[in-house]
Design a protein around this motif. Sequence first.
Motif, PDB file in Angstrom:
ATOM      1  N   GLU A 136      22.159 -64.202 -80.984  1.00 23.19           N
ATOM      2  CA  GLU A 136      21.952 -64.885 -79.660  1.00 23.19           C
ATOM      3  C   GLU A 136      22.590 -65.360 -78.849  1.00 23.19           C
ATOM      4  O   GLU A 136      22.622 -65.741 -78.290  1.00 23.19           O
ATOM      5  N   GLU A 137      24.340 -65.590 -79.035  1.00 22.47           N
ATOM      6  CA  GLU A 137      25.062 -66.752 -78.701  1.00 22.47           C
ATOM      7  C   GLU A 137      26.109 -64.989 -77.936  1.00 22.47           C
ATOM      8  O   GLU A 137      27.157 -65.666 -77.586  1.00 22.47           O
ATOM      9  N   PHE A 138      25.439 -63.931 -78.617  1.00 21.77           N
ATOM     10  CA  PHE A 138      26.553 -62.537 -77.913  1.00 21.77           C
ATOM     11  C   PHE A 138      26.406 -62.425 -77.015  1.00 21.77           C
ATOM     12  O   PHE A 138      25.501 -62.544 -76.452  1.00 21.77           O
ATOM     13  N   PRO A 139      26.874 -62.983 -75.697  1.00 20.92           N
ATOM     14  CA  PRO A 139      26.951 -62.189 -74.789  1.00 20.92           C
ATOM     15  C   PRO A 139      26.731 -61.020 -74.040  1.00 20.92           C
ATOM     16  O   PRO A 139      26.589 -60.069 -74.317  1.00 20.92           O
ATOM     17  N   SER A 140      26.634 -61.031 -73.355  1.00 19.69           N
ATOM     18  CA  SER A 140      25.314 -59.314 -72.556  1.00 19.69           C
ATOM     19  C   SER A 140      26.898 -58.810 -71.949  1.00 19.69           C
ATOM     20  O   SER A 140      27.961 -59.634 -71.907  1.00 19.69           O
ATOM     21  N   CYS A 141      27.167 -57.133 -71.556  1.00 17.66           N
ATOM     22  CA  CYS A 141      28.121 -56.392 -71.298  1.00 17.66           C
ATOM     23  C   CYS A 141      27.322 -55.932 -70.105  1.00 17.66           C
ATOM     24  O   CYS A 141      26.260 -55.463 -69.680  1.00 17.66           O
ATOM     25  N   TYR A 172      26.143 -52.631 -80.902  1.00 17.13           N
ATOM     26  CA  TYR A 172      26.089 -53.245 -82.656  1.00 17.13           C
ATOM     27  C   TYR A 172      25.259 -54.628 -82.872  1.00 17.13           C
ATOM     28  O   TYR A 172      25.280 -54.959 -83.508  1.00 17.13           O
ATOM     29  N   LYS A 173      24.743 -54.755 -81.851  1.00 16.37           N
ATOM     30  CA  LYS A 173      24.201 -56.612 -81.267  1.00 16.37           C
ATOM     31  C   LYS A 173      24.080 -56.237 -82.382  1.00 16.37           C
ATOM     32  O   LYS A 173      23.824 -57.803 -82.816  1.00 16.37           O
ATOM     33  N   ASP A 174      22.552 -55.557 -82.775  1.00 10.28           N
ATOM     34  CA  ASP A 174      21.589 -56.246 -83.865  1.00 10.28           C
ATOM     35  C   ASP A 174      21.536 -56.003 -85.090  1.00 10.28           C
ATOM     36  O   ASP A 174      20.770 -56.039 -85.999  1.00 10.28           O
ATOM     37  N   LEU A 175      23.155 -55.601 -85.078  1.00  8.70           N
ATOM     38  CA  LEU A 175      24.051 -55.767 -86.470  1.00  8.70           C
ATOM     39  C   LEU A 175      24.443 -56.781 -87.529  1.00  8.70           C
ATOM     40  O   LEU A 175      24.353 -56.849 -87.973  1.00  8.70           O
ATOM     41  N   GLU A 214      22.582 -66.084 -86.072  1.00 12.09           N
ATOM     42  CA  GLU A 214      23.289 -67.083 -85.080  1.00 12.09           C
ATOM     43  C   GLU A 214      23.470 -66.012 -83.819  1.00 12.09           C
ATOM     44  O   GLU A 214      24.214 -66.246 -82.457  1.00 12.09           O
ATOM     45  N   GLU A 215      24.725 -65.308 -84.340  1.00 13.59           N
ATOM     46  CA  GLU A 215      25.713 -64.770 -84.140  1.00 13.59           C
ATOM     47  C   GLU A 215      24.715 -63.737 -82.555  1.00 13.59           C
ATOM     48  O   GLU A 215      25.795 -63.582 -81.463  1.00 13.59           O
TER      49      GLU A 215
END
Length: 85
Positions: free
Chosen positions: A35-40, A25-28, A32-33
């Motif tokens: 860009e800051e969201f860590p990879s998993c 769901y990262k593309d949703l 700003e969120e």
Amino acid sequence: MAINFFKSSVEDYFDTNLHSGDVAYKDLLEKEENEEFPSCSIRFYNISEILNSMIKSGFTIKEFNEEPSWTNKKLPGEFTVYAIK
């Protein structure tokens, strides 16, 4: 359960290594969120691992169906498992 096995960049279907990637769901997320969201960590399971884990967990598989990939009809794309416990 629908999975597109060949959508990933992993070329070895039997690869059991962990890979770095984005959550589905990262593309949703807002820019700003996002860009800051860590990879998993991602682990790609093959069909036999999934079915065997269901059997070992006590499920009785009643039906298994697979469909071709939406992008390449010669490759598996999705499957459905009907099971009861």
